[in-house]
Design a protein around this motif. Structure first.
Motif, PDB file in Angstrom:
ATOM      1  N   HIS A  45       0.716  -2.941   2.400  1.00 42.14           N
ATOM      2  CA  HIS A  45       0.179  -3.874   1.417  1.00 42.14           C
ATOM      3  C   HIS A  45       1.004  -3.997   0.138  1.00 42.14           C
ATOM      4  O   HIS A  45       0.467  -4.254  -0.930  1.00 42.14           O
ATOM      5  N   GLY A  46       2.310  -3.867   0.241  1.00 46.98           N
ATOM      6  CA  GLY A  46       3.150  -3.957  -0.940  1.00 46.98           C
ATOM      7  C   GLY A  46       3.188  -5.319  -1.591  1.00 46.98           C
ATOM      8  O   GLY A  46       3.554  -5.446  -2.762  1.00 46.98           O
ATOM      9  N   ALA A  47       2.810  -6.362  -0.853  1.00 46.65           N
ATOM     10  CA  ALA A  47       2.796  -7.723  -1.409  1.00 46.65           C
ATOM     11  C   ALA A  47       1.428  -8.369  -1.237  1.00 46.65           C
ATOM     12  O   ALA A  47       1.313  -9.599  -1.163  1.00 46.65           O
ATOM     13  N   LEU A  48       0.387  -7.551  -1.202  1.00 46.83           N
ATOM     14  CA  LEU A  48      -0.969  -8.061  -0.962  1.00 46.83           C
ATOM     15  C   LEU A  48      -1.503  -8.833  -2.162  1.00 46.83           C
ATOM     16  O   LEU A  48      -1.349  -8.406  -3.315  1.00 46.83           O
ATOM     17  N   VAL A 104      -1.289  -7.202  -5.918  1.00 49.94           N
ATOM     18  CA  VAL A 104      -0.345  -6.090  -5.897  1.00 49.94           C
ATOM     19  C   VAL A 104       1.081  -6.602  -6.088  1.00 49.94           C
ATOM     20  O   VAL A 104       1.897  -5.995  -6.780  1.00 49.94           O
ATOM     21  N   ALA A 105       1.393  -7.751  -5.482  1.00 52.62           N
ATOM     22  CA  ALA A 105       2.764  -8.269  -5.457  1.00 52.62           C
ATOM     23  C   ALA A 105       3.330  -8.509  -6.848  1.00 52.62           C
ATOM     24  O   ALA A 105       4.537  -8.334  -7.066  1.00 52.62           O
ATOM     25  N   ARG A 106       2.506  -8.887  -7.794  1.00 49.97           N
ATOM     26  CA  ARG A 106       3.019  -9.270  -9.127  1.00 49.97           C
ATOM     27  C   ARG A 106       3.629  -8.103  -9.890  1.00 49.97           C
ATOM     28  O   ARG A 106       4.373  -8.302 -10.849  1.00 49.97           O
ATOM     29  N   ASP A 126       9.151  -5.276  -8.492  1.00 54.71           N
ATOM     30  CA  ASP A 126      10.423  -5.859  -8.913  1.00 54.71           C
ATOM     31  C   ASP A 126      11.309  -6.232  -7.734  1.00 54.71           C
ATOM     32  O   ASP A 126      12.087  -7.179  -7.818  1.00 54.71           O
ATOM     33  N   LEU A 127      11.231  -5.494  -6.645  1.00 52.84           N
ATOM     34  CA  LEU A 127      12.001  -5.793  -5.440  1.00 52.84           C
ATOM     35  C   LEU A 127      11.097  -5.612  -4.233  1.00 52.84           C
ATOM     36  O   LEU A 127      10.648  -4.498  -3.933  1.00 52.84           O
ATOM     37  N   LEU A 128      10.810  -6.725  -3.543  1.00 55.17           N
ATOM     38  CA  LEU A 128       9.898  -6.725  -2.403  1.00 55.17           C
ATOM     39  C   LEU A 128      10.681  -6.981  -1.118  1.00 55.17           C
ATOM     40  O   LEU A 128      11.355  -8.006  -0.986  1.00 55.17           O
ATOM     41  N   ILE A 129      10.560  -6.067  -0.164  1.00 53.92           N
ATOM     42  CA  ILE A 129      11.255  -6.180   1.115  1.00 53.92           C
ATOM     43  C   ILE A 129      10.224  -6.287   2.224  1.00 53.92           C
ATOM     44  O   ILE A 129       9.306  -5.458   2.314  1.00 53.92           O
ATOM     45  N   GLY A 130      10.361  -7.297   3.090  1.00 50.14           N
ATOM     46  CA  GLY A 130       9.476  -7.448   4.233  1.00 50.14           C
ATOM     47  C   GLY A 130      10.170  -7.037   5.520  1.00 50.14           C
ATOM     48  O   GLY A 130      11.349  -7.337   5.714  1.00 50.14           O
ATOM     49  N   VAL A 131       9.441  -6.342   6.386  1.00 47.61           N
ATOM     50  CA  VAL A 131       9.958  -5.948   7.700  1.00 47.61           C
ATOM     51  C   VAL A 131       9.014  -6.545   8.733  1.00 47.61           C
ATOM     52  O   VAL A 131       7.861  -6.133   8.846  1.00 47.61           O
ATOM     53  N   PRO A 181       0.714 -13.309   5.359  1.00 44.63           N
ATOM     54  CA  PRO A 181       0.991 -14.017   4.096  1.00 44.63           C
ATOM     55  C   PRO A 181       1.919 -13.263   3.150  1.00 44.63           C
ATOM     56  O   PRO A 181       2.566 -13.880   2.296  1.00 44.63           O
ATOM     57  N   GLN A 182       2.007 -11.955   3.294  1.00 44.14           N
ATOM     58  CA  GLN A 182       2.864 -11.187   2.391  1.00 44.14           C
ATOM     59  C   GLN A 182       4.343 -11.560   2.540  1.00 44.14           C
ATOM     60  O   GLN A 182       5.106 -11.480   1.570  1.00 44.14           O
ATOM     61  N   PHE A 183       4.730 -11.998   3.728  1.00 45.37           N
ATOM     62  CA  PHE A 183       6.146 -12.282   3.968  1.00 45.37           C
ATOM     63  C   PHE A 183       6.605 -13.573   3.300  1.00 45.37           C
ATOM     64  O   PHE A 183       7.802 -13.869   3.281  1.00 45.37           O
ATOM     65  N   SER A 184       5.668 -14.333   2.745  1.00 45.44           N
ATOM     66  CA  SER A 184       6.039 -15.486   1.928  1.00 45.44           C
ATOM     67  C   SER A 184       6.258 -15.089   0.468  1.00 45.44           C
ATOM     68  O   SER A 184       6.742 -15.903  -0.326  1.00 45.44           O
ATOM     69  N   ARG A 185       5.906 -13.845   0.130  1.00 45.49           N
ATOM     70  CA  ARG A 185       6.058 -13.373  -1.253  1.00 45.49           C
ATOM     71  C   ARG A 185       7.232 -12.415  -1.412  1.00 45.49           C
ATOM     72  O   ARG A 185       7.622 -12.105  -2.534  1.00 45.49           O
TER      73      ARG A 185
END
Length: 291
Positions: A134-137, A144-146, A149-154, A197-201
C-alpha cells in the motif's frame, strides 16, 4: 513529501516481486552509504494469521466475501499514513515486524503469522524505505501516496504474479494449492479497487512479461526465469531520463513508447541500478542542502 526526510516506497501485490526490488535498494543503500529505515508493509496488517482465518471463515459461512490483505479493512492504513507523515516531518515513527516464516519465528520466539511489539524507528536515518502492498494507496480516509518522494511499482503480468504466489506460498509457507487459489479469488475485488490504481500514481513501474506459456498459471511447474522474460519500465515523467544512455548500457533494450523502455529480464538488476542510483543521489543531495 519531505526534502529533509525523504520516503521511498516500493508497492505491489503479494507475489509480485517487490522483495527482489527491496534487495536492489538495500545494495544501493549499502554501496552509497545511505542509512535507511526499512519498513515492511506486512507489519501494518490489522490481524494475525489465525484472526484472519477466523474472520474469513465467519464471513463465508454467512455467504459474504471475506476480507483480504489487499483491502483497507484488513490493514492499519491510517497508522501507515501516520508513520509516513511523522517521518517526513521529523524522521520519527513506529513500526513492528510480521512473523512470516519458521526462520523468523525461531529467531524471535513468536508464532508464525503474528507480530512483534511496536518500536520506534532508529534515530538518525537518512530516509525511510517501505516495501509492501500500500505504498501508493489512496482512499476516502487516507492518502499514503502524497507523502512519498519516490514511488516504485512492481506489477508483473497477472498470470506470472499468480504463478509466483502459488510457488512461494506452497513451497515456503506451507499452504495447499487449493488454499492459495481461494485466496486469489477472494482478493480479486480488493486487487482491482485498491492495488491496481496505485500503479497510476507511481513514478516508475517495472512490469515483467514472460515469453513462455503461462496461460494456465495453476498447473505451471516452474516460475518463468528472468531470462525467460522481458521487463517493461514505464516512467510517469520521462523528462530528464537519459534514454540513449540506458539503451547503450543495456544490451538489446529498446523503446516501446516515449516514456517506456523494454529490457531483457536478465538485465533487470542492472537496469534498476542504473535508474535508481541517480534518483537516490538526487534525494540525498537535496537532503544535504536542506539540512
Amino acid at each position: 513529501m519531505s526534502t529533509k526526510h525523504p520516503i521511498i516506497a516500493v508497492t505491489g501485490s503479494s507475489g509480485a516481486g517487490t522483495t527482489t526490488v527491496k534487495h536492489t535498494f538495500e545494495a544501493i543503500f549499502h554501496r552509497e552509504n545511505v542509512n535507511a529505515a526499512i519498513v515492511e508493509g506486512d507489519s501494518f496488517h490489522r490481524y494475525t494469521r489465525d484472526e484472519m482465518t477466523k474472520l474469513i471463515e465467519e464471513a463465508e459461512r454467512a455467504g459474504l466475501r471475506g476480507i483480504s490483505h489487499f483491502g483497507p479493512e484488513a490493514n492499519l492504513v491510517e497508522e501507515l499514513e501516520a508513520l509516513f507523515r511523522a517521518y517526513g516531518k521529523s524522521a520519527t515513527g513506529r513500526h513492528r515486524s510480521y512473523i512470516h516464516d519458521a526462520e523468523r519465528a525461531a529467531r524471535t520466539g513468536l508464532p508464525m503469522g503474528s507480530f512483534a511489539e511496536w518500536e520506534d524507528l532508529p534515530v538518525g536515518t537518512d530516509c525511510l524505505f517501505y516495501e509492501g502492498l500500500h505504498g501508493a494507496l489512496v482512499t476516502d480516509k487516507v492518502d499514503v501516496a502524497r507523502h512519498v518522494d519516490l514511488l516504485i511499482g512492481v506489477a508483473p503480468t497477472i498470470n506470472l504474479e499468480w504463478i509466483q504466489k502459488l510457488h512461494r506460498d506452497t513451497r515456503e509457507r506451507g499452504y495447499s494449492p487449493e488454499a492459495v487459489q481461494d485466496t486469489i479469488l477472494r482478493r480479486m475485488y480488493d486487487y482491482v479497487h485498491y492495488i491496481v490504481p496505485q500503479f497510476s500514481r507511481t513514478h516508475i513501474n517495472f512490469q515483467r512479461v514472460p515469453v513462455v506459456d503461462t496461460s494456465n498459471p495453476f498447473i505451471a511447474r516452474e516460475v518463468p526465469t528472468l531470462d525467460e522474460s522481458m521487463v517493461v519500465i514505464r516512467f510517469k515523467d520521462p523528462r530528464g531520463v537519459d534514454f540513449p544512455y540506458l539503451l547503450r548500457m543495456i544490451h538489446d533494450a529498446f523503446m516501446s513508447r516515449a516514456n517506456s523502455i523494454v529490457i531483457p529480464g536478465g538485465k533487470l538488476d542492472l537496469a534498476m541500478q542504473l535508474i535508481l542510483t541517480p534518483l537516490i543521489w538526487k534525494l540525498m543531495e537535496r537532503r544535504r542542502e536542506a539540512i
